[in-house]
Design a protein around this motif. Sequence first.
Motif, mmCIF file in Angstrom:
data_model
loop_
_atom_site.group_PDB
_atom_site.id
_atom_site.type_symbol
_atom_site.label_atom_id
_atom_site.label_comp_id
_atom_site.label_asym_id
_atom_site.label_seq_id
_atom_site.Cartn_x
_atom_site.Cartn_y
_atom_site.Cartn_z
ATOM 1 N N ASN A 1 63.773 64.339 14.698
ATOM 2 C CA ASN A 1 65.027 63.654 15.030
ATOM 3 C C ASN A 1 64.833 62.146 15.284
ATOM 4 O O ASN A 1 65.609 61.536 16.012
ATOM 5 C CB ASN A 1 65.729 64.329 16.207
ATOM 6 N N LEU A 2 63.792 61.555 14.655
ATOM 7 C CA LEU A 2 63.624 60.100 14.716
ATOM 8 C C LEU A 2 64.575 59.436 13.736
ATOM 9 O O LEU A 2 64.761 59.912 12.624
ATOM 10 C CB LEU A 2 62.191 59.704 14.342
ATOM 11 N N GLN A 3 65.195 58.325 14.151
ATOM 12 C CA GLN A 3 66.091 57.576 13.281
ATOM 13 C C GLN A 3 65.872 56.082 13.503
ATOM 14 O O GLN A 3 65.477 55.673 14.603
ATOM 15 C CB GLN A 3 67.553 57.904 13.600
ATOM 16 N N PRO A 4 66.109 55.272 12.466
ATOM 17 C CA PRO A 4 65.983 53.823 12.655
ATOM 18 C C PRO A 4 67.064 53.313 13.601
ATOM 19 O O PRO A 4 68.099 53.955 13.781
ATOM 20 C CB PRO A 4 66.155 53.258 11.246
ATOM 21 N N ALA A 5 66.826 52.139 14.178
ATOM 22 C CA ALA A 5 67.789 51.544 15.104
ATOM 23 C C ALA A 5 69.104 51.277 14.386
ATOM 24 O O ALA A 5 69.115 50.990 13.181
ATOM 25 C CB ALA A 5 67.230 50.253 15.664
ATOM 26 N N VAL A 6 70.203 51.344 15.113
ATOM 27 C CA VAL A 6 71.529 51.163 14.528
ATOM 28 C C VAL A 6 71.646 49.734 13.985
ATOM 29 O O VAL A 6 71.370 48.762 14.696
ATOM 30 C CB VAL A 6 72.635 51.426 15.582
ATOM 31 N N GLY A 7 72.026 49.592 12.714
ATOM 32 C CA GLY A 7 72.212 48.285 12.090
ATOM 33 C C GLY A 7 70.960 47.716 11.445
ATOM 34 O O GLY A 7 71.020 46.649 10.841
ATOM 35 N N SER A 8 69.819 48.401 11.580
ATOM 36 C CA SER A 8 68.590 47.859 10.998
ATOM 37 C C SER A 8 68.485 48.150 9.511
ATOM 38 O O SER A 8 67.876 47.398 8.774
ATOM 39 C CB SER A 8 67.361 48.410 11.716
ATOM 40 N N ASN A 9 69.067 49.237 9.042
ATOM 41 C CA ASN A 9 69.063 49.569 7.620
ATOM 42 C C ASN A 9 70.438 49.313 7.028
ATOM 43 O O ASN A 9 71.432 49.892 7.473
ATOM 44 C CB ASN A 9 68.696 51.044 7.405
ATOM 45 N N LYS A 10 70.476 48.411 6.013
ATOM 46 C CA LYS A 10 71.749 48.123 5.359
ATOM 47 C C LYS A 10 71.679 48.610 3.929
ATOM 48 O O LYS A 10 70.608 48.610 3.323
ATOM 49 C CB LYS A 10 72.014 46.620 5.359
ATOM 50 N N LYS A 11 72.810 48.978 3.368
ATOM 51 C CA LYS A 11 72.858 49.386 1.970
ATOM 52 C C LYS A 11 72.711 48.173 1.085
ATOM 53 O O LYS A 11 73.240 47.098 1.397
ATOM 54 C CB LYS A 11 74.189 50.075 1.663
ATOM 55 N N LYS A 12 71.987 48.322 -0.022
ATOM 56 C CA LYS A 12 71.801 47.241 -0.971
ATOM 57 C C LYS A 12 73.123 46.959 -1.673
ATOM 58 O O LYS A 12 73.838 47.890 -2.048
ATOM 59 C CB LYS A 12 70.735 47.654 -1.983
ATOM 60 N N ARG A 13 73.464 45.659 -1.819
ATOM 61 C CA ARG A 13 74.689 45.290 -2.511
ATOM 62 C C ARG A 13 74.500 45.530 -4.000
ATOM 63 O O ARG A 13 73.568 45.005 -4.602
ATOM 64 C CB ARG A 13 74.996 43.820 -2.242
ATOM 65 N N ARG A 14 75.394 46.339 -4.610
ATOM 66 C CA ARG A 14 75.280 46.662 -6.031
ATOM 67 C C ARG A 14 76.116 45.673 -6.822
ATOM 68 O O ARG A 14 77.339 45.684 -6.774
ATOM 69 C CB ARG A 14 75.722 48.103 -6.276
ATOM 70 N N ILE A 15 75.416 44.792 -7.533
ATOM 71 C CA ILE A 15 76.062 43.702 -8.262
ATOM 72 C C ILE A 15 76.277 44.107 -9.718
ATOM 73 O O ILE A 15 75.440 44.774 -10.309
ATOM 74 C CB ILE A 15 75.180 42.434 -8.168
ATOM 75 N N GLY A 16 77.416 43.688 -10.281
ATOM 76 C CA GLY A 16 77.694 43.934 -11.693
ATOM 77 C C GLY A 16 78.110 45.359 -11.980
ATOM 78 O O GLY A 16 77.760 45.912 -13.017
ATOM 79 N N ARG A 17 78.844 45.969 -11.063
ATOM 80 C CA ARG A 17 79.284 47.358 -11.254
ATOM 81 C C ARG A 17 80.812 47.456 -11.329
ATOM 82 O O ARG A 17 81.415 48.341 -10.762
ATOM 83 C CB ARG A 17 78.760 48.254 -10.112
ATOM 84 N N GLY A 18 81.422 46.470 -12.020
ATOM 85 C CA GLY A 18 82.858 46.536 -12.265
ATOM 86 C C GLY A 18 83.677 45.714 -11.284
ATOM 87 O O GLY A 18 83.193 45.302 -10.235
ATOM 88 N N PRO A 19 84.956 45.501 -11.631
ATOM 89 C CA PRO A 19 85.828 44.646 -10.820
ATOM 90 C C PRO A 19 86.139 45.227 -9.447
ATOM 91 O O PRO A 19 86.391 44.493 -8.499
ATOM 92 C CB PRO A 19 87.089 44.511 -11.662
ATOM 93 N N GLY A 20 86.091 46.531 -9.313
ATOM 94 C CA GLY A 20 86.416 47.157 -8.031
ATOM 95 C C GLY A 20 85.380 46.850 -6.956
ATOM 96 O O GLY A 20 85.666 46.913 -5.762
ATOM 97 N N SER A 21 84.175 46.502 -7.365
ATOM 98 C CA SER A 21 83.112 46.252 -6.389
ATOM 99 C C SER A 21 83.259 44.879 -5.741
ATOM 100 O O SER A 21 82.667 44.609 -4.700
ATOM 101 C CB SER A 21 81.743 46.331 -7.068
ATOM 102 N N GLY A 22 84.046 44.002 -6.389
ATOM 103 C CA GLY A 22 84.172 42.641 -5.870
ATOM 104 C C GLY A 22 83.015 41.753 -6.307
ATOM 105 O O GLY A 22 83.005 40.560 -6.046
ATOM 106 N N LYS A 23 82.048 42.353 -6.965
ATOM 107 C CA LYS A 23 80.892 41.587 -7.436
ATOM 108 C C LYS A 23 80.647 41.890 -8.916
ATOM 109 O O LYS A 23 79.525 41.963 -9.365
ATOM 110 C CB LYS A 23 79.631 41.957 -6.632
ATOM 111 N N GLY A 24 81.731 42.086 -9.669
ATOM 112 C CA GLY A 24 81.599 42.354 -11.092
ATOM 113 C C GLY A 24 81.687 41.062 -11.866
ATOM 114 O O GLY A 24 81.505 39.977 -11.314
ATOM 115 N N GLY A 25 81.978 41.144 -13.136
ATOM 116 C CA GLY A 25 82.164 39.941 -13.952
ATOM 117 C C GLY A 25 80.894 39.135 -14.071
ATOM 118 O O GLY A 25 79.933 39.553 -14.706
#
Length: 148
Positions: free
Chosen positions: A5-29
């Motif tokens: 039941n060990l877990q990393p500290a809250v906020g220490s692990n962030k999801k990688k921003r997925r770039i170039g995955r369509g207009p809905g992601s906000g980071k497409g184009g």
Amino acid sequence: MELHNLQPAVGSNKKKRRIGRGPGSGKGGTSTRGHKGAKSRSGYKNKVGFEGGQMPLQRRLPKTGFKNINRVEYKAINVNVLEALASQNNLEKITVADLMQAGLVRKGQLVKILGVGSLSHKLEVEANAFSKTAEATITAAGGSIAKV
């Protein structure tokens, strides 16, 4: 607390921003690279000293100087330093090893004795090179020199 039941500290692990995955992601184009230019293209690599096509600084400046590959560099030590070292440690003979032990020379350095100062008593001095004035000062005091 146990291993299962060990877990990393809250906020220490962030999801990688997925770039170039369509207009809905906000980071497409253009995928945050902007429009046109070398930096927007695949395969772009920033070269050290590159100034956008302008003549780089290292090519604008003239070549100067000369590096002699046959230069022999000596650590210079004056006769008055030898006098002080001999009086501190009651030495009659000074070698490169004594100078290393005193912290005046590093291992592998060549030593040249220069003639600034005077000697009050005779010394046997071993070094890689001597100036004419140092040679004269040491022999005038009754000492001797030896080139290693």
